[in-house]
Design a protein around this motif. Structure first.
Motif, short mmCIF file in Angstrom:
data_model
loop_
_atom_site.label_atom_id
_atom_site.label_comp_id
_atom_site.label_asym_id
_atom_site.label_seq_id
_atom_site.Cartn_x
_atom_site.Cartn_y
_atom_site.Cartn_z
N ILE A 70 0.77 -1.17 -0.18
CA ILE A 70 -0.18 -0.11 -0.20
C ILE A 70 1.06 1.38 0.09
O ILE A 70 0.67 2.05 -0.67
CB ILE A 70 -0.77 -0.02 1.11
CG1 ILE A 70 -1.95 -1.13 1.12
CG2 ILE A 70 -1.63 1.28 1.26
CD1 ILE A 70 -2.61 -1.36 2.32
N LYS A 71 1.91 1.29 0.78
CA LYS A 71 2.62 2.41 0.96
C LYS A 71 4.07 2.57 0.25
O LYS A 71 4.33 3.75 0.11
CB LYS A 71 3.02 2.63 2.48
CG LYS A 71 1.90 2.77 3.42
CD LYS A 71 1.28 4.13 3.29
CE LYS A 71 0.10 4.39 4.51
NZ LYS A 71 -0.40 5.59 4.29
N SER A 72 4.56 1.69 -0.23
CA SER A 72 5.77 1.79 -1.19
C SER A 72 5.42 1.73 -2.63
O SER A 72 4.31 1.38 -3.16
CB SER A 72 6.65 0.73 -0.79
OG SER A 72 6.50 -0.56 -1.26
N ASN A 73 6.55 2.09 -3.19
CA ASN A 73 6.27 1.97 -4.80
C ASN A 73 7.24 0.75 -5.34
O ASN A 73 7.35 0.62 -6.54
CB ASN A 73 7.14 3.24 -5.54
CG ASN A 73 6.64 4.43 -5.31
OD1 ASN A 73 5.09 4.41 -5.13
ND2 ASN A 73 7.04 5.53 -4.71
N MET A 74 7.39 -0.31 -4.47
CA MET A 74 8.02 -1.38 -4.87
C MET A 74 7.23 -2.27 -5.45
O MET A 74 5.90 -2.54 -5.43
CB MET A 74 8.25 -2.24 -3.60
CG MET A 74 9.61 -1.51 -2.78
SD MET A 74 9.88 -2.35 -1.21
CE MET A 74 10.60 -3.93 -1.57
N SER A 75 7.52 -3.17 -6.45
CA SER A 75 6.99 -4.26 -7.20
C SER A 75 6.50 -5.30 -6.05
O SER A 75 7.20 -5.61 -5.47
CB SER A 75 7.68 -4.54 -8.26
OG SER A 75 8.71 -5.66 -7.73
N ILE A 76 5.56 -6.03 -6.67
CA ILE A 76 5.11 -7.13 -5.87
C ILE A 76 6.24 -8.21 -5.82
O ILE A 76 6.39 -8.65 -4.62
CB ILE A 76 3.82 -7.87 -6.37
CG1 ILE A 76 2.54 -6.93 -6.41
CG2 ILE A 76 3.51 -9.02 -5.71
CD1 ILE A 76 1.32 -7.57 -7.11
N LEU A 77 7.02 -8.23 -6.88
CA LEU A 77 8.09 -9.30 -6.63
C LEU A 77 9.20 -8.70 -5.72
O LEU A 77 9.72 -9.45 -4.90
CB LEU A 77 8.77 -9.47 -8.27
CG LEU A 77 10.01 -10.61 -8.04
CD1 LEU A 77 9.82 -11.82 -7.64
CD2 LEU A 77 10.70 -10.41 -9.66
N GLU A 78 9.42 -7.50 -5.64
CA GLU A 78 10.57 -6.78 -5.08
C GLU A 78 10.05 -6.87 -3.39
O GLU A 78 10.84 -7.54 -2.50
CB GLU A 78 10.63 -5.28 -5.29
CG GLU A 78 11.47 -5.10 -6.44
CD GLU A 78 11.29 -3.46 -6.64
OE1 GLU A 78 12.46 -3.06 -7.24
OE2 GLU A 78 10.41 -2.90 -6.52
N ILE A 79 8.59 -6.92 -3.00
CA ILE A 79 8.32 -7.15 -1.82
C ILE A 79 8.38 -8.56 -1.37
O ILE A 79 8.76 -8.88 -0.35
CB ILE A 79 6.65 -6.41 -1.51
CG1 ILE A 79 6.67 -5.29 -1.64
CG2 ILE A 79 6.35 -7.04 -0.46
CD1 ILE A 79 5.33 -4.52 -1.98
#
Length: 120
Positions: A70-79
């Motif tokens: 919700i809060k970051s600009n990270m991709s789902i894969l990065e998360i």
């Protein structure tokens, strides 16, 4: 006195888990922080918290990952990789199993939830 010592030891283990959520965690290492054998640690942890240590770690990681979605600009894969999932697919399956929605649909679900709360 023994009960307080056990709770303190489990709290030490939880603190260790929280400090290492972004890393690979070995149950053996957690048990050492509680000064217990692995088998004893499993039993006591489950009895006190009502969940297994592996399930606790999985839920904590997925909860933190939901915040990142919700809060970051990270991709789902990065998360997924940040929280020790090897693939997008394994992360997505675990996420959906816990929250009932895929990670790519979480923002839609949050919007619907927020909208429904405003109308109450």
């Amino acid at each position: 006195m023994i009960e307080k010592q056990l709770i303190d030891r489990i709290q030490n283990a939880i603190d260790y888990i929280e400090e290492h959520l972004y890393e690979k965690i070995k149950i053996e290492d957690i048990a050492k922080t509680a000064y217990m054998s692995q088998s004893t640690f499993y039993i006591i942890f489950s009895n006190i918290l009502g969940t297994t240590v592996k399930d606790y770690i999985r839920k904590r990681r997925l909860s933190l990952s939901a915040y990142d979605l919700i809060k970051s600009n990270m991709s789902i894969l990065e998360i997924a990789l940040k929280y020790q999932y090897c693939t997008y697919e394994s992360y997505s399956r675990a996420f959906k199993k816990l929250f009932g929605v895929s990670p790519k649909n979480i923002e839609v679900k949050i919007y619907i939830l927020m909208f429904s709360l405003k109308s109450i």
